[in-house]
Write an enzyme that holds these catalytic residues in place. Structure first.
Site, PDB file in Angstrom:
ATOM      1  N   ASP A  72      31.767  28.895  -5.685  1.00 53.74           N
ATOM      2  CA  ASP A  72      31.511  27.828  -4.711  1.00 53.74           C
ATOM      3  C   ASP A  72      32.837  27.376  -4.090  1.00 53.74           C
ATOM      4  O   ASP A  72      33.906  27.764  -4.551  1.00 53.74           O
ATOM      5  CB  ASP A  72      30.769  26.649  -5.360  1.00 53.74           C
ATOM      6  CG  ASP A  72      31.428  26.208  -6.652  1.00 53.74           C
ATOM      7  OD1 ASP A  72      32.674  26.280  -6.724  1.00 53.74           O
ATOM      8  OD2 ASP A  72      30.718  25.795  -7.578  1.00 53.74           O
ATOM      9  N   ASP A  74      35.130  24.070  -2.562  1.00 49.86           N
ATOM     10  CA  ASP A  74      35.320  22.626  -2.440  1.00 49.86           C
ATOM     11  C   ASP A  74      36.289  22.377  -1.297  1.00 49.86           C
ATOM     12  O   ASP A  74      37.270  23.107  -1.137  1.00 49.86           O
ATOM     13  CB  ASP A  74      35.928  22.045  -3.721  1.00 49.86           C
ATOM     14  CG  ASP A  74      35.011  22.265  -4.909  1.00 49.86           C
ATOM     15  OD1 ASP A  74      33.835  21.910  -4.814  1.00 49.86           O
ATOM     16  OD2 ASP A  74      35.488  22.821  -5.919  1.00 49.86           O
ATOM     17  N   ASP A 143      43.102  17.946 -12.343  1.00 50.11           N
ATOM     18  CA  ASP A 143      43.364  18.166 -13.766  1.00 50.11           C
ATOM     19  C   ASP A 143      44.538  19.091 -14.078  1.00 50.11           C
ATOM     20  O   ASP A 143      45.465  18.722 -14.787  1.00 50.11           O
ATOM     21  CB  ASP A 143      42.086  18.609 -14.508  1.00 50.11           C
ATOM     22  CG  ASP A 143      41.336  19.743 -13.830  1.00 50.11           C
ATOM     23  OD1 ASP A 143      41.830  20.265 -12.808  1.00 50.11           O
ATOM     24  OD2 ASP A 143      40.258  20.120 -14.327  1.00 50.11           O
TER      25      ASP A 143
HETATM   26  P1  ATP Z   1      34.368  26.140 -11.685  1.00 52.00           P
HETATM   27  O1  ATP Z   1      34.863  27.493 -11.319  1.00 52.00           O
HETATM   28  O2  ATP Z   1      33.692  26.093 -13.020  1.00 52.00           O
HETATM   29  O3  ATP Z   1      33.573  25.456 -10.609  1.00 52.00           O
HETATM   30  P2  ATP Z   1      36.379  24.256 -10.873  1.00 52.00           P
HETATM   31  O4  ATP Z   1      37.817  24.064 -11.245  1.00 52.00           O
HETATM   32  O5  ATP Z   1      36.118  24.654  -9.470  1.00 52.00           O
HETATM   33  O6  ATP Z   1      35.732  25.281 -11.886  1.00 52.00           O
HETATM   34  P3  ATP Z   1      34.758  21.962 -10.339  1.00 52.00           P
HETATM   35  O7  ATP Z   1      33.980  21.132 -11.281  1.00 52.00           O
HETATM   36  O8  ATP Z   1      34.049  22.728  -9.276  1.00 52.00           O
HETATM   37  O9  ATP Z   1      35.637  22.928 -11.235  1.00 52.00           O
HETATM   38  O10 ATP Z   1      35.852  21.014  -9.691  1.00 52.00           O
HETATM   39  C1  ATP Z   1      36.564  21.312  -8.478  1.00 52.00           C
HETATM   40  C2  ATP Z   1      37.999  20.776  -8.559  1.00 52.00           C
HETATM   41  O11 ATP Z   1      37.982  19.364  -8.815  1.00 52.00           O
HETATM   42  C3  ATP Z   1      38.819  21.335  -9.705  1.00 52.00           C
HETATM   43  O12 ATP Z   1      39.390  22.581  -9.388  1.00 52.00           O
HETATM   44  C4  ATP Z   1      39.867  20.261  -9.914  1.00 52.00           C
HETATM   45  O13 ATP Z   1      40.873  20.302  -8.931  1.00 52.00           O
HETATM   46  C5  ATP Z   1      39.041  19.010  -9.686  1.00 52.00           C
HETATM   47  N1  ATP Z   1      38.449  18.510 -10.951  1.00 52.00           N
HETATM   48  C6  ATP Z   1      37.274  18.872 -11.518  1.00 52.00           C
HETATM   49  N2  ATP Z   1      37.040  18.221 -12.661  1.00 52.00           N
HETATM   50  C7  ATP Z   1      38.113  17.407 -12.831  1.00 52.00           C
HETATM   51  C8  ATP Z   1      38.475  16.446 -13.815  1.00 52.00           C
HETATM   52  N3  ATP Z   1      37.688  16.233 -14.874  1.00 52.00           N
HETATM   53  N4  ATP Z   1      39.650  15.796 -13.661  1.00 52.00           N
HETATM   54  C9  ATP Z   1      40.447  16.023 -12.585  1.00 52.00           C
HETATM   55  N5  ATP Z   1      40.167  16.901 -11.638  1.00 52.00           N
HETATM   56  C10 ATP Z   1      39.013  17.583 -11.731  1.00 52.00           C
HETATM   57 MG    MG Z   2      34.138  24.775  -8.550  1.00 49.98          MG
END
Ligand code: ATP
Ligand code: MG
Length: 414
Positions: A72, A74, A143
């Site tokens: 996905d 963001d 994070d």
């Molecule tokens: P995935 O591939 O599982 O979606 P992801 O890193 O993209 O992993 P998401 O939950 O989609 O995780 O979150 C998008 C972005 O938001 C992350 O890459 C990070 O920059 C930020 N983020 C997500 N969760 C947190 C958190 N708990 N604390 C701080 N930043 C976060």
């Molecule tokens: Mg993601």
């Protein structure tokens, strides 16, 4: 202590982050813009055309740099939720703890969030996260450094405030700011640390590992639904076996799901690992199927103990169903709660397995297709079992034959 692949690295306090970011031109990074989802590019373009700042951020930039296809996208922008909404035909504003816009393209959703800020020095639990901020602040509240990169498709540059590109190149997982503070603010980040280590095999910096050991009890302060979402995503990820092993090795599983952690020390462990390894080889499995894979060996062992020494009076399917409900809650509880809808589906899939292979060995199998929910998924599950237990292929073929016949008959009689 075991070697968890830690790495020593100078810690950078949040206040020491340079507000002047490093900007990497196209020639200095490996993102191929032609591989980026066209709807994500469209969303960025629309926002930029309307005069706002907008970037692709977080996981999608990280995945592209690591050579994985993002599942996905963001997008982060200077536009407020109310300013994002009128720019798109199908856009809804969601979330309370974290307000953001969902832009829809058919079944695909692109998440657009407004730049926000967070206090990186305060270690109290974050309960809401809606204080708007600027570009730098938006990076610093993220994070891990590998998740803190902005990509601007308009000129194909990467904007890096936190040495994230360097960490990706070196294969280092490191929190943005002090790990102890960041984990106390939001303990779900500890689960995410192990998730990225499992998925990408990155080395974790020394301070983050120490903080994980010191703060792991805090995980029970976080929202069970958010933790469960990360666990379910990991079952879908293709790295679930590594993830669960890491949870156990770091003592997090013991806190999160004590019964499951106990079973990891039990003789059923080998079978659980076989099932996790088997789902890691597959793609696009539904969540009830994935949970069933983890729970099937556990239920079977539980029933084995219940029926030990019995020659007759085996539990009937109704009783097995009750035991399956018990096992779900016992394995994940008391912290993690599996939503009712998924739990019912898991129970149905698991119970059907005892129809395929009855406890009573002498019982003759009647290939009658029952009117129970998710029977087709249960049948697919039997084919997964056949990968682990040779000899079940034939049985699966038989059931599949009767299932297809039943489907044809149903279509005809409509
Ligand atoms: P995935 O591939 O599982 O979606 P992801 O890193 O993209 O992993 P998401 O939950 O989609 O995780 O979150 C998008 C972005 O938001 C992350 O890459 C990070 O920059 C930020 N983020 C997500 N969760 C947190 C958190 N708990 N604390 C701080 N930043 C976060
Ligand atoms: Mg993601």
């Amino acid at each position: 202590m075991q070697n968890f692949g830690t790495i020593q690295r100078m810690d950078i306090a949040p206040s020491e982050y340079k507000l002047e970011p490093k900007v990497y031109e196209k020639s200095a990074h490996t993102i191929d813009s032609s591989l980026i989802d066209s709807d994500a590019l469209f969303v960025v373009q629309q926002l930029q055309r309307a005069g706002f700042k907008a970037y692709i951020v977080g996981g999608s930039v990280r995945d592209l740099l690591l050579g994985h296809k993002p599942k996905d996208y963001d997008i982060s922008t200077s536009a407020l939720p109310e300013e994002i909404k009128p720019l798109f035909h199908h856009c809804i504003l969601i979330g309370r703890r974290f307000r953001l816009a969902h832009v829809r393209f058919g079944r695909k959703i692109i998440e657009v969030s407004t730049f926000r800020m967070g206090d990186n020095q305060d270690d109290t639990l974050i309960l809401r996260d809606n204080d708007w901020g600027n570009e730098e602040e938006d990076v610093i509240r993220r994070d891990f450094t590998i998740n803190g990169l902005f990509y601007n498709p308009a000129n194909e540059t990467i904007i890096d405030y936190v040495e994230g590109l360097q960490d990706i190149k070196l294969g280092i997982l490191r929190t943005i700011g002090h790990a102890h503070i960041r984990f106390k603010q939001d303990p779900v980040r500890m689960i995410r640390l192990l998730k990225f280590r499992a998925r990408f095999g990155l080395n974790v910096d020394k301070e983050s590992i120490k903080a994980l050991f010191d703060c792991r009890e805090e995980i029970l302060k976080s929202s069970p639904a958010r933790v469960l979402e990360e666990v379910l995503r990991m079952l879908e990820s293709g790295s679930s076996l590594r993830f669960f092993k890491l949870l156990a090795e770091h003592g997090v599983l013991q806190i999160l799901a004590p019964k499951l952690s106990e079973l990891f020390e039990h003789k059923v462990q080998g079978e659980i690992f076989d099932y996790l390894a088997a789902i890691d080889e597959k793609r696009e499995l539904c969540r009830s199927f994935l949970l069933s894979a983890l729970l099937f060996p556990i239920l079977r062992e539980h029933i084995h103990v219940l029926t030990a020494g019995k020659e007759s009076h085996f539990p009937h399917l109704g009783q097995i169903q009750d035991e399956a409900f018990f096992i779900i809650h016992d394995t994940f509880g008391p912290f993690l709660k599996i939503p009712k809808k998924i739990a019912s589906s898991v129970v149905s899939i698991l119970t059907s397995q005892f129809r395929f292979t009855p406890l009573e060995k002498k019982k003759r199998i009647r290939y009658r297709i029952p009117n129970v929910p998710d029977f087709q998924i249960a049948l697919d599950f039997l084919s997964l079992r056949a990968l682990i237990e040779p000899g079940l292929e034939k049985l699966h073929e038989e059931w599949l034959y009767y299932w297809n016949k039943h489907q044809k008959w149903k279509t005809k009689s409509r």
